[in-house]
Design a protein around this motif. Structure first.
Motif, mmCIF file in Angstrom:
data_model
loop_
_atom_site.group_PDB
_atom_site.id
_atom_site.type_symbol
_atom_site.label_atom_id
_atom_site.label_comp_id
_atom_site.label_asym_id
_atom_site.label_seq_id
_atom_site.Cartn_x
_atom_site.Cartn_y
_atom_site.Cartn_z
ATOM 1 N N SER A 65 0.857 -1.188 0.000
ATOM 2 C CA SER A 65 0.000 0.000 0.000
ATOM 3 C C SER A 65 0.892 1.237 0.000
ATOM 4 O O SER A 65 2.045 1.172 0.420
ATOM 5 C CB SER A 65 -0.917 0.010 1.225
ATOM 6 O OG SER A 65 -0.154 0.204 2.395
ATOM 7 N N ARG A 94 -14.240 4.515 -3.245
ATOM 8 C CA ARG A 94 -12.949 4.816 -3.845
ATOM 9 C C ARG A 94 -11.845 4.020 -3.157
ATOM 10 O O ARG A 94 -10.952 3.486 -3.803
ATOM 11 C CB ARG A 94 -12.691 6.335 -3.710
ATOM 12 C CG ARG A 94 -11.495 6.823 -4.429
ATOM 13 C CD ARG A 94 -11.693 6.721 -5.939
ATOM 14 N NE ARG A 94 -10.423 6.713 -6.647
ATOM 15 C CZ ARG A 94 -9.742 5.625 -6.968
ATOM 16 N NH1 ARG A 94 -10.191 4.428 -6.635
ATOM 17 N NH2 ARG A 94 -8.611 5.701 -7.618
ATOM 18 N N PHE A 95 -11.926 3.971 -1.845
ATOM 19 C CA PHE A 95 -10.925 3.251 -1.069
ATOM 20 C C PHE A 95 -10.984 1.744 -1.338
ATOM 21 O O PHE A 95 -9.961 1.084 -1.511
ATOM 22 C CB PHE A 95 -11.112 3.535 0.428
ATOM 23 C CG PHE A 95 -9.975 3.044 1.260
ATOM 24 C CD1 PHE A 95 -8.787 3.756 1.323
ATOM 25 C CD2 PHE A 95 -10.063 1.852 1.961
ATOM 26 C CE1 PHE A 95 -7.718 3.292 2.065
ATOM 27 C CE2 PHE A 95 -8.995 1.382 2.708
ATOM 28 C CZ PHE A 95 -7.821 2.103 2.762
ATOM 29 N N GLU A 98 -9.452 1.039 -4.707
ATOM 30 C CA GLU A 98 -7.993 1.143 -4.645
ATOM 31 C C GLU A 98 -7.390 -0.129 -4.031
ATOM 32 O O GLU A 98 -6.426 -0.688 -4.541
ATOM 33 C CB GLU A 98 -7.612 2.378 -3.814
ATOM 34 C CG GLU A 98 -6.131 2.653 -3.708
ATOM 35 C CD GLU A 98 -5.537 3.195 -5.004
ATOM 36 O OE1 GLU A 98 -6.258 3.873 -5.750
ATOM 37 O OE2 GLU A 98 -4.347 2.922 -5.248
ATOM 38 N N CYS A 99 -7.985 -0.582 -2.939
ATOM 39 C CA CYS A 99 -7.471 -1.784 -2.262
ATOM 40 C C CYS A 99 -7.648 -3.014 -3.147
ATOM 41 O O CYS A 99 -6.785 -3.877 -3.208
ATOM 42 C CB CYS A 99 -8.172 -1.992 -0.922
ATOM 43 S SG CYS A 99 -7.667 -0.766 0.286
ATOM 44 N N SER A 101 -7.581 -3.149 -6.337
ATOM 45 C CA SER A 101 -6.580 -3.186 -7.399
ATOM 46 C C SER A 101 -5.198 -3.529 -6.841
ATOM 47 O O SER A 101 -4.317 -3.932 -7.575
ATOM 48 C CB SER A 101 -6.556 -1.867 -8.168
ATOM 49 O OG SER A 101 -5.945 -0.879 -7.376
ATOM 50 N N ARG A 102 -5.028 -3.356 -5.542
ATOM 51 C CA ARG A 102 -3.756 -3.718 -4.912
ATOM 52 C C ARG A 102 -3.801 -5.072 -4.214
ATOM 53 O O ARG A 102 -2.912 -5.429 -3.448
ATOM 54 C CB ARG A 102 -3.376 -2.654 -3.869
ATOM 55 C CG ARG A 102 -3.082 -1.337 -4.483
ATOM 56 C CD ARG A 102 -2.694 -0.300 -3.462
ATOM 57 N NE ARG A 102 -2.222 0.863 -4.157
ATOM 58 C CZ ARG A 102 -0.979 1.002 -4.617
ATOM 59 N NH1 ARG A 102 -0.078 0.095 -4.374
ATOM 60 N NH2 ARG A 102 -0.644 2.067 -5.285
ATOM 61 N N PHE A 230 -8.615 10.854 -2.565
ATOM 62 C CA PHE A 230 -7.709 10.042 -3.372
ATOM 63 C C PHE A 230 -7.673 10.565 -4.778
ATOM 64 O O PHE A 230 -8.606 11.184 -5.248
ATOM 65 C CB PHE A 230 -8.224 8.607 -3.480
ATOM 66 C CG PHE A 230 -8.124 7.841 -2.234
ATOM 67 C CD1 PHE A 230 -6.928 7.268 -1.853
ATOM 68 C CD2 PHE A 230 -9.235 7.675 -1.436
ATOM 69 C CE1 PHE A 230 -6.843 6.552 -0.701
ATOM 70 C CE2 PHE A 230 -9.142 6.960 -0.278
ATOM 71 C CZ PHE A 230 -7.950 6.399 0.100
ATOM 72 N N MET A 232 -7.889 9.365 -8.596
ATOM 73 C CA MET A 232 -8.265 8.206 -9.388
ATOM 74 C C MET A 232 -7.034 7.818 -10.187
ATOM 75 O O MET A 232 -6.520 8.617 -10.952
ATOM 76 C CB MET A 232 -9.384 8.569 -10.362
ATOM 77 C CG MET A 232 -10.658 8.982 -9.678
ATOM 78 S SD MET A 232 -11.546 7.566 -9.095
ATOM 79 C CE MET A 232 -12.526 7.240 -10.544
ATOM 80 N N GLN A 233 -6.561 6.622 -9.972
ATOM 81 C CA GLN A 233 -5.318 6.235 -10.630
ATOM 82 C C GLN A 233 -5.568 5.213 -11.725
ATOM 83 O O GLN A 233 -6.077 4.133 -11.458
ATOM 84 C CB GLN A 233 -4.361 5.625 -9.618
ATOM 85 C CG GLN A 233 -3.531 6.663 -8.897
ATOM 86 C CD GLN A 233 -2.790 6.035 -7.766
ATOM 87 O OE1 GLN A 233 -2.905 4.836 -7.520
ATOM 88 N NE2 GLN A 233 -2.010 6.826 -7.061
ATOM 89 N N LEU A 235 -7.431 4.084 -13.989
ATOM 90 C CA LEU A 235 -8.569 3.186 -13.930
ATOM 91 C C LEU A 235 -9.437 3.497 -15.148
ATOM 92 O O LEU A 235 -9.814 4.640 -15.372
ATOM 93 C CB LEU A 235 -9.344 3.463 -12.635
ATOM 94 C CG LEU A 235 -10.328 2.425 -12.153
ATOM 95 C CD1 LEU A 235 -9.613 1.144 -11.761
ATOM 96 C CD2 LEU A 235 -11.092 2.958 -10.957
#
Ligand code: GDP
Ligand code: MG
Ligand code: ZN
Length: 299
Positions: A65, A94-95, A98-99, A101-102, A230, A232-233, A235
């Motif tokens: 992370s 959103r969180f 993100e998680c 995708s990780r 956050f 948006m990365q 995506l």
């Protein structure tokens, strides 16, 4: 000393505290070769130790992370408050995305249940059910008094023992209070950010804390100071739709193969939302996040 396996639980100015399998902790340095490899040891890293004051290698990470920087996280415990501050479901989504995708599993906790009337609680539970149906475990708890705190501990302890859990969520929702409840009051919760104590010029360092229960494999907990937004990365619209597990059964069924599930005709996702098969809260978050994505906005 034979080669041992340990886990980095703190990093202090080039030194690392490593918790060994036998439960003892040693302060070690990283070998120079890590710098050559541009490999920065992270909290949660699993390392091999041979006893000369250094650790030798960092084992492959199962995930990583960014905020906080940690590795090999078994789960994120995402904390929001039922009230004060009011829950921000778009931020929660959103969180979670993100998680996802990780490859970090999430457990959702809503704290401060004591601040809700029965009617408000009923309405919140309805929204939380959508998250549960999407596959995220959800708990509604309170740490306001000893009785409630004890109950929260009972609910959460079985999910936390034997695992590394990072607590995340907006500030003021009760993360540190909850951690105090779990590991014993009065302990330094050691948020995973460096804090300079004003005037004294001392730095408080991030530390993973042991969660101990008799006869059980201990857990490790990391506190964090709290997030508010956050970026948006990387995506795509398609990935965003796929990040909503409850959309998946409908994704191939829209009239247009490139359907964005927004205003298109004969959209199976929108149809399912209209029929109540997809939660209106989740669908609305999706629409808002899609808008942010298309405009490169922060969400
Ligand atoms: N009413 C109520 N207040 C709480 C509860 N848990 C924490 N608080 C309060 O919420 C505020 C923020 O708590 P804190 O643990 O510092 O939140 P953090 O920023 O997420 O670490 C403090 O004033 C706590 O006393 C709860 O279950 N109910
Ligand atoms: Mg805190
Ligand atoms: Zn569609």
């Amino acid at each position: 000393m034979d080669k041992q396996i340990g886990r980095i639980v703190a990093g202090i100015g080039g030194n690392y505290d490593v918790l060994l399998e036998d439960g003892t902790e040693v302060r070690l340095k990283a070998r120079g070769l890590f710098r050559k490899q541009k490999l920065t040891p992270l909290l949660g890293d699993i390392v091999t130790v041979s006893g000369d004051g250094y650790f030798d290698s960092i084992l492959d990470r199962k995930n990583e992370s960014i905020r906080p920087a940690a590795a090999n996280i078994d789960q994120m415990l995402v904390v929001f408050a039922a009230r004060y501050p009011d829950p921000h479901f778009k931020l929660l989504d959103r969180f979670l995305i993100e998680c996802d995708s990780r490859k970090i599993p999430c457990l959702i906790v809503f704290n401060k249940a004591d601040l809700l009337s029965e009617e408000q609680k009923r309405r919140l539970m309805l929204v939380l059910k959508a998250y549960e149906e999407a596959g995220y475990p959800v708990e509604l708890i309170s740490t306001v008094d000893e009785e409630q705190a004890l109950k929260a501990r009972e609910i959460l302890l079985p999910r936390l023992l034997g695992r590394l859990t990072i607590f995340a969520g907006p500030s003021g929702v009760g993360k540190s209070s909850l951690i105090n409840t779990l590991i014993g009051a009065g302990q330094e919760t050691g948020e995973l950010s460096e804090k300079i104590a004003r005037g004294k010029n001392t730095t408080r360092h991030a530390r993973l804390l042991p969660l101990i229960a008799e006869g059980e494999v201990p857990g490790l907990i990391g506190d964090t100071p709290g997030f508010s937004s956050f970026y948006m990365q990387q995506l795509s619209q398609e990935d965003l739709a796929k990040a909503y597990p409850e959309f998946r059964p409908y994704l191939g069924l829209c009239r247009f193969t490139n359907c964005r599930h927004m205003r298109e005709e004969d959209c199976a996702v929108r149809g399912a939302a209209r029929e109540g098969k997809i939660s209106p809260v989740r669908y609305r978050n999706y629409l808002e996040l899609s808008g942010d994505l298309n405009q490169g906005r922060k969400s």
